[in-house]
Design an enzyme around this catalytic site. Sequence first.
Site, mmCIF file in Angstrom:
data_model
loop_
_atom_site.group_PDB
_atom_site.id
_atom_site.type_symbol
_atom_site.label_atom_id
_atom_site.label_comp_id
_atom_site.label_asym_id
_atom_site.label_seq_id
_atom_site.Cartn_x
_atom_site.Cartn_y
_atom_site.Cartn_z
ATOM 1 N N TYR A 61 16.736 29.204 -13.583
ATOM 2 C CA TYR A 61 16.569 27.918 -13.598
ATOM 3 C C TYR A 61 16.298 27.443 -12.223
ATOM 4 C CZ TYR A 61 17.589 25.852 -18.120
ATOM 5 O OH TYR A 61 17.629 25.345 -19.353
ATOM 6 N N GLU A 63 15.230 23.507 -11.598
ATOM 7 C CA GLU A 63 14.657 22.263 -11.597
ATOM 8 C C GLU A 63 14.505 21.619 -10.329
ATOM 9 O OE1 GLU A 63 17.861 21.753 -14.259
ATOM 10 O OE2 GLU A 63 16.849 21.185 -15.924
ATOM 11 N N ASP A 216 -9.667 15.550 -18.386
ATOM 12 C CA ASP A 216 -8.808 16.832 -18.961
ATOM 13 C C ASP A 216 -9.756 18.051 -18.928
ATOM 14 O OD1 ASP A 216 -7.686 18.821 -20.465
ATOM 15 O OD2 ASP A 216 -6.920 17.323 -21.894
ATOM 16 N N THR A 242 -5.283 23.113 -18.969
ATOM 17 C CA THR A 242 -4.316 24.146 -19.465
ATOM 18 C C THR A 242 -4.722 25.463 -18.576
ATOM 19 O OG1 THR A 242 -5.969 24.648 -21.003
ATOM 20 C CG2 THR A 242 -3.986 23.606 -21.771
ATOM 21 N N LYS A 245 -7.169 28.916 -21.177
ATOM 22 C CA LYS A 245 -8.546 29.158 -21.869
ATOM 23 C C LYS A 245 -9.418 29.724 -21.217
ATOM 24 C CE LYS A 245 -7.445 24.829 -24.588
ATOM 25 N NZ LYS A 245 -6.476 24.424 -23.913
ATOM 26 N N ARG A 251 -0.272 30.938 -20.646
ATOM 27 C CA ARG A 251 -0.243 29.628 -21.350
ATOM 28 C C ARG A 251 0.640 28.736 -20.435
ATOM 29 N NH1 ARG A 251 -2.152 30.756 -26.382
ATOM 30 N NH2 ARG A 251 -2.213 28.549 -26.933
HETATM 31 N N1 DSN Z 1 -5.809 23.642 -29.231
HETATM 32 C C1 DSN Z 1 -6.647 23.559 -28.076
HETATM 33 C C2 DSN Z 1 -8.310 23.580 -28.769
HETATM 34 O O1 DSN Z 1 -8.298 24.361 -29.583
HETATM 35 O O2 DSN Z 1 -9.103 22.986 -28.317
HETATM 36 C C3 DSN Z 1 -6.375 22.307 -27.389
HETATM 37 O O3 DSN Z 1 -5.213 22.017 -27.230
#
Ligand code: DSN
Length: 469
Positions: A61, A63, A216, A242, A245, A251
Amino acid sequence: MNGTGDCWTEQERLEKVDPEMYDLIRKEKNRQRKGLELIASENFASRAVLEPLSSCLNNKYSEGQPGQRYYGGNEYIDQIELLCQKRALQLYGLDPEKWGVNVQPLSGSPANFAVYTGVVGPHGRIMGLDLPDGGHLSHGFMTSSRKVSATSVFFESFPYKLDPATGLIDYDKLAETARLFHPQIIIAGISCYSRHLDYKRFKEIADENDAYLLADMAHISGLVAAGVIPSPFEHCDIVTTTTHKTLRGARSGMIFFRKGVRKVLKNGTEVKYDLEKRINEAVFPGLQGGPHNHQIAAVAVALREANTPAFKTYQQQVLVNAKVMSKRFQEKGFTVVSGGTDTHLILVDLRPQGLDGARAEKVLEEIGVACNKNTCPGDKSALKPSGLRFGSPALTSRNLKATDFEQVVDFIIEGINLTKEVASSCGPTLKEFRAKLETDEAVRAKIQAVKGRVEAFAEKFPMPGFDEL
Ligand code: DSN
């Protein structure tokens, strides 16, 4: 071996402790290896990225921020988080005097929610691309009958849209609507839009309304890191992403925010950004508890991997492969929304084929091709999408090149043709379609035949990060 290099004894291994879970994970691993992964938001992380996820970092932990924790024993955790922050700023070429980053958000939606919470507060006004037009749920999605995303419940959202004739963002209309809605944040971000975003135009519209511009960049953060597409950092005040990707990490999520002078008033007064404290406090203690240190470490590893010539070459190939897919579909008579792609994804509109995305997605799943149904410009409901979204990042990580992607498209077209065949020989409902697909012996035989060829093809390519089965 786990992330610290320790060996497990036979008795400690998952296979022995929980054979049921072990078996399910093994099956999923098998599915990933034997299938063709074309979901635009997915990728295959390296072994080095996966290792910290199963390490002792899971146990801690921490925080708070590095150096200001609510728990003891964070000497090394602090170093891990600071290293992740440093690598994030370096990767995107950001001056630490002008930009800061919070690497604690658990993923993209929590990152966006934290920005709205910290920057505009309850009922603050946000404008994002409508979900049926390629935006994301967390950009304030709602329908006429329901506030679907909590970002439309706790904040006031108003969408901007595509021009259905071109499939491109209608910036003029966005500017016009923004003048009426007075947004405090405009979101330049997508979940399914294959063209470059005009960040300069977004910024002009944001400035006209004294709004913050939030990019984003979740889908494109790997492409931006490699410098193969335009970067949002030049024009934006805040950037969320994120990390799993195109960036190919664990993740997780990150929020970048500007520091220093925001603007100079006509009388010469400097107005400073005050984003750092507001965003950091929205993440913790506002919305989250302890950061996921194992994820932060794994993201740091991915950021290091992304800062290499090999990663740039990979991203260049991602772009080539997406263009190859788009061209192949068009040559075979299919409609690609916006007429092509500048990025890693393409959207195929199945309306000219007399099909919808749900039926085709189901058949493709059956033959071992993973993709997702998606709305196309002009679709009335997000519940009945007319298209299929495909992305090149994951299979490019498996080293597929242009000609391989042509073969991939040919498999997809076989699946779409099978969809047509089934749809034309059953009743009109999805239930009837599924029943025919699942029970008709001739259809089953055709599916198994294509699936066999898909699997034989997929298994030829290496799978990053996985032990042998
Ligand atoms: N689930 C993602 C996508 O497929 O674009 C976005 O969060």
